[in-house]
Design an enzyme around this catalytic site. Structure first.
Site, mmCIF file in Angstrom:
data_model
loop_
_atom_site.group_PDB
_atom_site.id
_atom_site.type_symbol
_atom_site.label_atom_id
_atom_site.label_comp_id
_atom_site.label_asym_id
_atom_site.label_seq_id
_atom_site.Cartn_x
_atom_site.Cartn_y
_atom_site.Cartn_z
ATOM 1 N N HIS A 301 8.227 -3.851 -5.514
ATOM 2 C CA HIS A 301 9.102 -2.682 -5.436
ATOM 3 C C HIS A 301 8.349 -1.473 -5.959
ATOM 4 O O HIS A 301 7.562 -1.590 -6.901
ATOM 5 C CB HIS A 301 10.382 -2.885 -6.265
ATOM 6 C CG HIS A 301 11.464 -1.939 -5.875
ATOM 7 N ND1 HIS A 301 11.564 -0.686 -6.413
ATOM 8 C CD2 HIS A 301 12.444 -2.056 -4.961
ATOM 9 C CE1 HIS A 301 12.587 -0.069 -5.845
ATOM 10 N NE2 HIS A 301 13.137 -0.875 -4.959
ATOM 11 N N ASP A 358 16.256 -8.020 -1.764
ATOM 12 C CA ASP A 358 16.336 -8.677 -0.456
ATOM 13 C C ASP A 358 15.918 -10.134 -0.477
ATOM 14 O O ASP A 358 16.064 -10.827 0.527
ATOM 15 C CB ASP A 358 15.463 -7.910 0.553
ATOM 16 C CG ASP A 358 16.056 -6.560 0.887
ATOM 17 O OD1 ASP A 358 17.281 -6.476 1.002
ATOM 18 O OD2 ASP A 358 15.286 -5.579 1.004
HETATM 19 N N1 CMC Z 1 3.008 -9.346 -0.981
HETATM 20 C C1 CMC Z 1 1.694 -9.291 -1.313
HETATM 21 N N2 CMC Z 1 1.111 -8.235 -1.902
HETATM 22 C C2 CMC Z 1 1.873 -7.173 -2.186
HETATM 23 C C3 CMC Z 1 3.245 -7.155 -1.879
HETATM 24 C C4 CMC Z 1 3.817 -8.285 -1.266
HETATM 25 N N3 CMC Z 1 5.116 -8.308 -0.960
HETATM 26 N N4 CMC Z 1 3.779 -5.972 -2.274
HETATM 27 C C5 CMC Z 1 2.767 -5.269 -2.802
HETATM 28 N N5 CMC Z 1 1.611 -6.004 -2.757
HETATM 29 C C6 CMC Z 1 0.294 -5.604 -3.288
HETATM 30 C C7 CMC Z 1 -0.378 -4.583 -2.383
HETATM 31 O O1 CMC Z 1 -1.179 -5.221 -1.417
HETATM 32 C C8 CMC Z 1 -1.174 -3.798 -3.388
HETATM 33 O O2 CMC Z 1 -2.305 -4.559 -3.751
HETATM 34 P P1 CMC Z 1 -3.711 -3.809 -4.120
HETATM 35 O O3 CMC Z 1 -3.406 -2.983 -5.344
HETATM 36 O O4 CMC Z 1 -4.661 -4.927 -4.353
HETATM 37 O O5 CMC Z 1 -4.049 -2.967 -2.925
HETATM 38 C C9 CMC Z 1 -0.261 -3.742 -4.622
HETATM 39 O O6 CMC Z 1 0.533 -4.942 -4.545
HETATM 40 C C10 CMC Z 1 0.657 -2.517 -4.676
HETATM 41 O O7 CMC Z 1 1.402 -2.488 -3.465
HETATM 42 P P2 CMC Z 1 1.794 -1.171 -2.682
HETATM 43 O O8 CMC Z 1 1.992 -1.515 -1.258
HETATM 44 O O9 CMC Z 1 0.825 -0.079 -3.020
HETATM 45 O O10 CMC Z 1 3.173 -0.840 -3.375
HETATM 46 P P3 CMC Z 1 4.269 0.163 -2.833
HETATM 47 O O11 CMC Z 1 5.002 0.661 -4.012
HETATM 48 O O12 CMC Z 1 3.638 1.171 -1.933
HETATM 49 O O13 CMC Z 1 5.193 -0.770 -1.899
HETATM 50 C C11 CMC Z 1 6.866 -2.316 -1.231
HETATM 51 C C12 CMC Z 1 6.393 -1.322 -2.319
HETATM 52 C C13 CMC Z 1 8.274 -2.756 -1.563
HETATM 53 C C14 CMC Z 1 6.886 -1.586 0.131
HETATM 54 C C15 CMC Z 1 5.881 -3.505 -1.179
HETATM 55 O O14 CMC Z 1 5.911 -4.198 -2.407
HETATM 56 C C16 CMC Z 1 6.199 -4.464 -0.027
HETATM 57 O O15 CMC Z 1 5.698 -4.272 1.098
HETATM 58 N N6 CMC Z 1 7.058 -5.511 -0.267
HETATM 59 C C17 CMC Z 1 7.498 -6.395 0.794
HETATM 60 C C18 CMC Z 1 8.637 -5.732 1.580
HETATM 61 C C19 CMC Z 1 9.950 -5.729 0.804
HETATM 62 O O16 CMC Z 1 10.360 -6.732 0.248
HETATM 63 N N7 CMC Z 1 10.649 -4.593 0.830
HETATM 64 C C20 CMC Z 1 11.976 -4.445 0.207
HETATM 65 C C21 CMC Z 1 11.944 -3.512 -0.967
HETATM 66 S S1 CMC Z 1 13.490 -3.608 -1.926
HETATM 67 C C22 CMC Z 1 14.701 -3.054 -0.842
HETATM 68 C C23 CMC Z 1 14.705 -1.570 -0.711
HETATM 69 O O17 CMC Z 1 15.345 -0.917 -1.526
HETATM 70 O O18 CMC Z 1 14.050 -1.048 0.203
#
Ligand code: CMC
Length: 420
Positions: A301, A358
């Protein structure tokens, strides 16, 4: 108000420090460009506050979520979705007669023009429900022309929430009936509360346990401050687009699998792990492999970096709901296994990746008999009061400005078209 003095290229600017009621601190950079020529750059708005807001407070490090100051745990235990919606939108808890009046107003609007139902029926049955929902909500603009303006008066603004809550409930049930080939006889009953009526609109009968579980899910989804869809609603609304256009834009933003669409993506992921023999450890490895696009859906998140309080509450009710409904879902064990494995894996621990709202919600929706492609519609049904509240706060603010970010241009410099 104190300020921070920044020196850039020999020019200096005083950046006012803005402090919130929970002691959150921000630098107001709105004069930075005029004074120094610099803008700030923040891909994905990771560290950018887009507004000051009085609606929802989140402390991501501590796993705190409050609507109008009330902890989410208390609201789930002691309140109802209608009361929470009222609290968010009107900014205060309703007394008994205000709540009854609000419910009656939702009831008045729980009828959708037959042309909109026909429009839903015109979609292929395998079309995605979120596309139908966004279309139907936009189409409401044709039937409520008095709301198609940005400068709604107080009376119209007061009606906007019950109008959209009533219509959303019926439209969502109609979409469910269409995709599951049910009859389109949709009779809302004003004697039922919101989730009961929704359950009865979908299944022709109301079930107390199903409605209670749904009520909790709706409360947990009702608002989440400046997330992608709420920010989209604010951005679209800032152009003075009407409520139907603004809310439809929120629906479309929510559809994405990184946001609300994650609930569908989680169950599809769990199903495919199960179909692949249930070896969830293999998928943990895949999620860590940067050369592979797979991500553990329902994990991570932007704001919560310790735990998602909504996920904690949902996980708690998941076992209860399944037991009460007498449903056993084999993917629940896979979900629990994945969670346990990820929580001790250094990759997830270092990046502070935890199950989000989720991760378990899809298992409950499925136990309630809701098809997978409808899950994000369920999220939207819950999030509607939050979107509209965010829209209202923005439109009523005394410094309303159209949202229009800047950029740093990195393309070609001037060239002559007649040169080859
Ligand atoms: N699985 C594997 N690696 C992950 C995941 C995941 N679900 N989420 C983040 N990472 C890694 C990402 O690859 C990155 O690694 P590195 O630093 O080595 O490059 C690090 O963790 C930080 O991730 P980010 O993508 O920069 O984080 P963000 O804040 O931009 O993204 C997120 C947040 C929710 C989009 C992401 O965690 C994700 O894609 N999660 C899966 C989709 C999901 O469950 N979404 C629902 C969110 S809650 C409902 C809502 O309110 O929307």
């Amino acid at each position: 108000m104190s300020s921070y003095k920044l020196d850039l290229d020999g020019k200096s600017v005083e950046l006012p420090i803005v402090v919130g009621t929970e002691n959150e601190k921000g630098l107001d950079i709105s004069n930075l460009r005029a004074e120094t020529g610099y803008i700030t750059l923040d891909n994905g708005y990771v560290n950018t506050g887009s507004c000051e807001s009085q609606i929802t407070f989140i402390n991501g490090a501590k796993g705190i979520l409050r609507y109008r100051g009330y902890p989410i745990e208390q609201l789930v235990e002691k309140s109802s979705f209608e009361e929470v919606s009222y609290l968010l939108y009107y900014g205060k808890r309703p007394n008994k007669s205000e709540l009854e009046g609000f419910k009656a107003k939702i009831g008045e609007y729980s009828v959708v023009p037959k042309e909109i139902i026909k429009m839903i029926e015109a979609f292929p049955k395998d079309a995605h429900p979120m596309g139908m929902l966004a279309t139907a909500v936009t189409a409401l603009s044709g039937f409520y022309p008095e709301f198609v303006k940005s400068n709604l008066n107080d009376d119209e603004k007061n009606k906007a929430l019950p109008l959209l809550m009533g219509a959303f409930k019926v439209i969502s049930a109609a979409i469910y009936r269409h995709v599951s080939s049910g009859s389109m006889k949709l009779n809302s009953q004003s004697s039922l509360n919101y989730p009961e009526d929704f359950v009865s609109l979908m299944f022709d009968k109301s079930d107390e346990d199903v409605a209670k579980a749904l009520d909790i899910l709706l409360i947990l989804h009702a608002d989440h401050e400046q997330n992608c869809s709420a920010s989209t609603v604010r951005m679209v609304g800032s152009s003075k687009a009407n409520i139907f256009a603004s809310i439809a834009s929120g629906i479309n933003a929510l559809w994405g699998p990184l946001h609300g669409g994650a609930n569908q993506a989680v169950i599809e992921m769990l199903d495919s792990i199960q179909a692949d023999g249930g070896d969830y450890k293999k998928y943990i490895e895949l999620a860590k492999d940067k050369s592979h696009p797979f991500r553990l859906m329902g994990f991570g998140h932007r704001v919560y970096k310790n735990f998602d309080p909504r996920a904690k509450l949902i996980k708690g009710s998941c076992d209860k709901v399944l037991a009460k409904l007498g449903v056993s879902d084999p993917v629940l064990d896979i979900a629990k296994g994945l969670e346990a494995e990820a929580l001790k894996d250094p990759y997830f621990v270092e990046r502070k990746l935890f199950p989000n709202v989720d991760f378990y919600s899809g298992i409950i929706y499925r136990a309630l008999g809701i098809p997978t492609t409808m899950f994000t519609v369920m999220f939207a049904l819950g999030r509607l009061p939050g979107w509209l509240t965010q829209w209202k706060e923005m439109i009523e603010g005394d410094s309303l400005k159209i949202c229009r970010p800047r950029q740093i241009y990195t393309g070609e410099t001037l060239r002559d078209f007649s040169d080859q």
